[in-house]
Design a protein around this motif. Structure first.
Motif, short mmCIF file in Angstrom:
data_model
loop_
_atom_site.label_atom_id
_atom_site.label_comp_id
_atom_site.label_asym_id
_atom_site.label_seq_id
_atom_site.Cartn_x
_atom_site.Cartn_y
_atom_site.Cartn_z
N VAL A 15 0.63 -1.38 0.05
CA VAL A 15 -0.24 -0.02 -0.22
C VAL A 15 1.25 1.18 0.10
CG1 VAL A 15 -1.50 1.54 1.90
CG2 VAL A 15 -1.78 -1.16 1.14
N ALA A 16 1.71 1.26 1.56
CA ALA A 16 3.06 2.81 1.09
C ALA A 16 3.44 2.06 -0.45
CB ALA A 16 3.91 2.34 1.88
N MET A 17 3.79 1.71 -1.18
CA MET A 17 4.65 1.77 -2.60
C MET A 17 3.60 1.94 -4.09
SD MET A 17 6.89 -1.22 -3.32
CE MET A 17 7.10 -0.39 -4.65
N ARG A 18 1.84 1.87 -3.68
CA ARG A 18 0.88 2.16 -4.29
C ARG A 18 1.36 3.65 -4.05
NH1 ARG A 18 -5.01 0.04 -3.30
NH2 ARG A 18 -4.47 1.42 -1.89
N GLU A 19 0.82 3.71 -2.88
CA GLU A 19 0.34 5.60 -2.64
C GLU A 19 1.52 6.50 -3.35
OE1 GLU A 19 0.20 5.85 1.51
OE2 GLU A 19 -1.96 4.64 1.92
N TRP A 20 3.33 5.83 -3.30
CA TRP A 20 3.77 6.61 -3.50
C TRP A 20 3.93 6.86 -5.05
CZ3 TRP A 20 7.67 3.30 -0.04
CH2 TRP A 20 7.72 3.64 1.49
N GLU A 23 1.52 9.64 -6.47
CA GLU A 23 2.73 10.78 -6.16
C GLU A 23 2.38 11.70 -7.73
OE1 GLU A 23 2.58 13.13 -3.59
OE2 GLU A 23 2.18 11.96 -2.67
N PRO A 24 1.46 12.48 -8.13
CA PRO A 24 1.84 13.33 -9.33
C PRO A 24 3.57 13.78 -10.12
CG PRO A 24 0.61 14.76 -7.72
CD PRO A 24 0.93 13.33 -7.16
N GLU A 25 4.47 14.27 -9.05
CA GLU A 25 5.73 13.89 -9.70
C GLU A 25 6.44 12.77 -9.68
OE1 GLU A 25 3.91 14.77 -6.23
OE2 GLU A 25 4.62 16.79 -6.10
N LEU A 26 6.35 11.81 -9.52
CA LEU A 26 6.58 10.44 -9.55
C LEU A 26 5.63 9.75 -11.23
CD1 LEU A 26 6.88 8.73 -6.14
CD2 LEU A 26 8.68 10.24 -7.73
N GLN A 27 4.50 9.87 -11.85
CA GLN A 27 4.24 9.51 -12.52
C GLN A 27 4.83 10.04 -14.07
OE1 GLN A 27 0.59 8.20 -13.02
NE2 GLN A 27 1.23 8.18 -10.24
N GLU A 28 5.85 10.52 -14.19
CA GLU A 28 6.62 10.28 -15.82
C GLU A 28 7.35 9.32 -15.41
OE1 GLU A 28 9.77 13.05 -17.48
OE2 GLU A 28 8.57 14.21 -16.43
N TRP A 29 8.31 8.54 -13.91
CA TRP A 29 8.66 8.00 -14.03
C TRP A 29 8.46 6.71 -13.66
CZ3 TRP A 29 12.42 10.29 -16.20
CH2 TRP A 29 13.12 11.54 -15.91
N VAL A 30 7.20 6.70 -12.81
CA VAL A 30 6.67 5.13 -11.56
C VAL A 30 6.18 4.53 -13.20
CG1 VAL A 30 5.39 4.21 -10.36
CG2 VAL A 30 7.24 6.18 -9.87
N TRP A 31 6.31 3.64 -13.17
CA TRP A 31 5.22 2.29 -14.16
C TRP A 31 5.43 2.55 -15.48
CZ3 TRP A 31 4.23 -0.79 -10.73
CH2 TRP A 31 3.57 -1.88 -10.08
N CYS A 32 6.34 3.04 -16.25
CA CYS A 32 6.96 3.89 -17.01
C CYS A 32 6.34 2.53 -18.47
CB CYS A 32 7.92 4.98 -17.85
SG CYS A 32 9.46 3.71 -17.46
N GLU A 43 -2.90 -5.00 -6.87
CA GLU A 43 -2.86 -6.01 -7.14
C GLU A 43 -1.15 -6.09 -8.25
OE1 GLU A 43 -6.27 -4.92 -8.08
OE2 GLU A 43 -6.63 -5.61 -6.24
N ARG A 44 -1.74 -5.27 -9.39
CA ARG A 44 -0.07 -4.83 -10.39
C ARG A 44 1.65 -4.86 -9.38
NH1 ARG A 44 -1.28 -3.20 -15.52
NH2 ARG A 44 0.84 -3.78 -14.64
N ILE A 45 0.58 -4.12 -7.85
CA ILE A 45 2.32 -4.02 -7.59
C ILE A 45 2.50 -5.02 -6.84
CG2 ILE A 45 2.85 -2.81 -5.10
CD1 ILE A 45 1.00 0.17 -6.02
#
Length: 74
Positions: A15-20, A23-32, A43-45
């Protein structure tokens, strides 16, 4: 004090990872490299990081802690 701990196979860590990841600042870099569905479903996490947590071989997921509070992932 800043420290590291191995990510654990707990709902709290996922859940902590999903919250991070939300974050809008991470959307460009996370899960790209994935389907890019915001917010990232829990479930994906669990699917992606669960095996890394349960059987660390080449990838060792760590949480960054500040005064024993999780503040990030590496």
């Amino acid at each position: 004090m800043i420290s590291l701990r191995l990510m654990e196979d707990t709902m709290e860590d996922y859940v902590a990872m999903r919250e991070w990841f939300s974050e809008p600042e991470l959307q460009e870099w996370v899960w790209c490299d994935e389907k890019g569905e915001p917010p990232v479903p829990l479930e994906r996490i669990i699917e992606k990081y669960g095996s890394r947590v349960k059987n660390p071989t080449t990838v060792f997921p760590y949480f960054i802690l500040r005064d024993d509070e999780s503040i990030g992932f590496i």
